[in-house]
Design an enzyme around this catalytic site. Structure first.
Site, mmCIF file in Angstrom:
data_model
loop_
_atom_site.group_PDB
_atom_site.id
_atom_site.type_symbol
_atom_site.label_atom_id
_atom_site.label_comp_id
_atom_site.label_asym_id
_atom_site.label_seq_id
_atom_site.Cartn_x
_atom_site.Cartn_y
_atom_site.Cartn_z
ATOM 1 N N HIS A 67 0.824 -1.255 -0.133
ATOM 2 C CA HIS A 67 -0.089 -0.073 -0.050
ATOM 3 C C HIS A 67 0.839 1.361 0.232
ATOM 4 O O HIS A 67 0.310 2.381 0.101
ATOM 5 C CB HIS A 67 -0.893 0.050 1.222
ATOM 6 N N HIS A 82 1.924 6.704 -0.834
ATOM 7 C CA HIS A 82 1.015 6.149 0.295
ATOM 8 C C HIS A 82 -0.500 5.834 -0.276
ATOM 9 O O HIS A 82 -1.150 6.858 -0.642
ATOM 10 C CB HIS A 82 1.024 6.862 1.860
#
Length: 158
Positions: A67, A82
Protein backbone atom coordinates in the site's frame (compact mmCIF):
# COMPACT_ATOMS: atom_id res chain seq x y z
CA UNK A 1 36.26 39.62 -6.75
CA UNK A 2 33.42 37.34 -5.70
CA UNK A 3 30.05 36.44 -7.15
CA UNK A 4 27.14 38.18 -5.44
CA UNK A 5 24.59 36.06 -7.25
CA UNK A 6 23.35 32.91 -5.58
CA UNK A 7 23.52 29.69 -7.52
CA UNK A 8 20.00 28.85 -8.55
CA UNK A 9 18.96 25.35 -7.48
CA UNK A 10 17.44 23.04 -10.05
CA UNK A 11 13.66 22.80 -9.90
CA UNK A 12 12.34 19.24 -9.64
CA UNK A 13 9.04 18.56 -11.36
CA UNK A 14 6.31 16.46 -9.73
CA UNK A 15 3.82 14.51 -11.81
CA UNK A 16 0.48 13.13 -10.75
CA UNK A 17 0.61 9.56 -9.39
CA UNK A 18 -2.89 8.87 -10.75
CA UNK A 19 -5.50 10.21 -13.11
CA UNK A 20 -7.69 12.25 -10.82
CA UNK A 21 -7.98 15.47 -8.85
CA UNK A 22 -5.12 16.93 -6.79
CA UNK A 23 -5.71 18.35 -3.30
CA UNK A 24 -3.64 20.10 -0.61
CA UNK A 25 -2.92 18.04 2.50
CA UNK A 26 -4.86 20.50 4.66
CA UNK A 27 -8.08 19.01 3.25
CA UNK A 28 -7.10 15.35 3.81
CA UNK A 29 -9.38 13.07 5.83
CA UNK A 30 -6.44 11.29 7.49
CA UNK A 31 -5.18 13.38 10.45
CA UNK A 32 -1.57 12.17 10.12
CA UNK A 33 -1.34 13.50 6.58
CA UNK A 34 -3.56 16.53 7.24
CA UNK A 35 -1.25 17.68 10.05
CA UNK A 36 1.80 16.98 7.84
CA UNK A 37 3.28 14.65 10.45
CA UNK A 38 4.81 12.56 7.64
CA UNK A 39 5.94 15.68 5.74
CA UNK A 40 4.54 18.20 3.29
CA UNK A 41 2.92 17.05 0.07
CA UNK A 42 -0.46 16.53 -1.55
CA UNK A 43 -3.01 13.84 -2.28
CA UNK A 44 -5.03 12.80 -5.30
CA UNK A 45 -8.49 11.30 -5.58
CA UNK A 46 -8.09 8.71 -8.34
CA UNK A 47 -10.43 8.21 -11.28
CA UNK A 48 -8.70 5.03 -12.49
CA UNK A 49 -6.85 2.12 -10.93
CA UNK A 50 -3.33 2.82 -12.24
CA UNK A 51 -0.55 4.15 -10.00
CA UNK A 52 2.35 5.98 -11.67
CA UNK A 53 5.77 7.25 -10.62
CA UNK A 54 5.39 10.90 -9.58
CA UNK A 55 9.11 11.68 -10.00
CA UNK A 56 12.31 10.26 -11.43
CA UNK A 57 14.37 8.13 -9.07
CA UNK A 58 14.94 4.76 -7.44
CA UNK A 59 12.30 2.76 -5.58
CA UNK A 60 13.89 2.40 -2.11
CA UNK A 61 11.33 0.23 -0.38
CA UNK A 62 7.91 -1.29 -0.85
CA UNK A 63 5.79 -2.03 2.21
CA UNK A 64 4.92 -5.75 2.57
CA UNK A 65 1.21 -4.94 2.20
CA UNK A 66 1.98 -3.08 -1.07
CA UNK A 67 0.00 0.00 0.00
CA UNK A 68 3.03 2.30 0.10
CA UNK A 69 6.52 2.71 -1.26
CA UNK A 70 9.40 5.12 -0.88
CA UNK A 71 11.71 6.48 -3.51
CA UNK A 72 14.72 8.75 -3.75
CA UNK A 73 15.08 11.22 -6.61
CA UNK A 74 18.32 11.94 -8.43
CA UNK A 75 18.49 15.26 -6.59
CA UNK A 76 18.26 13.46 -3.22
CA UNK A 77 14.61 14.15 -2.41
CA UNK A 78 12.89 11.40 -0.40
CA UNK A 79 9.34 10.60 -1.52
CA UNK A 80 6.64 8.52 0.16
CA UNK A 81 3.72 7.38 -1.98
CA UNK A 82 0.98 6.08 0.29
CA UNK A 83 -1.93 4.47 -1.54
CA UNK A 84 -5.01 5.00 0.62
CA UNK A 85 -4.99 4.82 4.42
CA UNK A 86 -5.70 2.28 7.12
CA UNK A 87 -5.41 -0.68 4.74
CA UNK A 88 -2.75 -2.82 6.44
CA UNK A 89 -5.42 -5.29 7.52
CA UNK A 90 -6.34 -5.80 3.84
CA UNK A 91 -2.99 -7.63 3.58
CA UNK A 92 -2.13 -6.30 0.13
CA UNK A 93 -5.17 -7.88 -1.57
CA UNK A 94 -6.31 -4.77 -3.49
CA UNK A 95 -2.80 -3.84 -4.67
CA UNK A 96 -0.81 -5.21 -7.60
CA UNK A 97 2.56 -3.49 -7.85
CA UNK A 98 4.76 -4.24 -10.84
CA UNK A 99 7.66 -2.12 -9.58
CA UNK A 100 10.31 -3.66 -7.36
CA UNK A 101 12.81 -2.30 -4.87
CA UNK A 102 15.84 -0.97 -6.72
CA UNK A 103 13.93 -0.14 -9.93
CA UNK A 104 14.83 3.16 -11.56
CA UNK A 105 11.60 4.88 -12.62
CA UNK A 106 10.68 8.00 -14.55
CA UNK A 107 7.57 10.16 -14.17
CA UNK A 108 4.57 8.45 -15.68
CA UNK A 109 5.99 4.92 -15.45
CA UNK A 110 3.25 2.49 -14.43
CA UNK A 111 4.09 1.10 -10.98
CA UNK A 112 0.96 -0.97 -10.43
CA UNK A 113 -2.75 -0.86 -9.80
CA UNK A 114 -5.14 -0.58 -6.88
CA UNK A 115 -8.69 -1.94 -6.74
CA UNK A 116 -10.29 1.21 -5.39
CA UNK A 117 -13.80 -0.29 -5.55
CA UNK A 118 -12.70 -3.14 -3.27
CA UNK A 119 -11.08 -0.61 -0.94
CA UNK A 120 -14.24 1.51 -0.81
CA UNK A 121 -16.35 -1.62 -0.19
CA UNK A 122 -14.17 -2.27 2.89
CA UNK A 123 -14.99 1.22 4.19
CA UNK A 124 -11.59 2.77 3.46
CA UNK A 125 -10.72 6.07 1.81
CA UNK A 126 -9.10 6.05 -1.61
CA UNK A 127 -6.72 9.00 -1.36
CA UNK A 128 -3.26 8.54 -2.88
CA UNK A 129 -0.76 10.59 -0.86
CA UNK A 130 2.61 11.88 -2.05
CA UNK A 131 4.67 13.36 0.77
CA UNK A 132 8.25 14.48 1.20
CA UNK A 133 9.34 13.37 4.69
CA UNK A 134 12.80 14.91 4.62
CA UNK A 135 12.12 18.04 2.58
CA UNK A 136 14.78 20.63 3.35
CA UNK A 137 13.28 23.88 4.59
CA UNK A 138 15.28 25.74 1.93
CA UNK A 139 13.15 24.01 -0.72
CA UNK A 140 9.60 25.03 -1.48
CA UNK A 141 6.83 22.70 -2.61
CA UNK A 142 4.53 24.42 -5.07
CA UNK A 143 1.38 22.82 -6.47
CA UNK A 144 0.52 24.36 -9.81
CA UNK A 145 -2.39 22.19 -10.89
CA UNK A 146 -5.36 20.96 -8.84
CA UNK A 147 -8.07 20.14 -11.35
CA UNK A 148 -8.48 16.87 -13.25
CA UNK A 149 -5.03 15.61 -14.22
CA UNK A 150 -3.39 12.65 -15.91
CA UNK A 151 -0.14 10.92 -15.10
CA UNK A 152 1.52 12.99 -17.84
CA UNK A 153 0.73 16.30 -16.13
CA UNK A 154 3.28 18.27 -14.13
CA UNK A 155 1.28 19.21 -11.05
CA UNK A 156 3.97 20.87 -8.97
CA UNK A 157 7.63 21.60 -8.34
CA UNK A 158 10.17 21.53 -5.55
Amino acid sequence: MFNIFKKKEKVTEIYSPVEGIIHHLETASDPVFKQKIMGDGFYALPHSKEIYAPMEGVIDSIFPTKHAFTMKTDSGISVLVHIVTDTVQLEGIPFDLSAEEGDYVKPGDLLGTADFEYIKDKGKGIEVYVVFPELDYSKELMLIKKDMVSNQDVIGTI
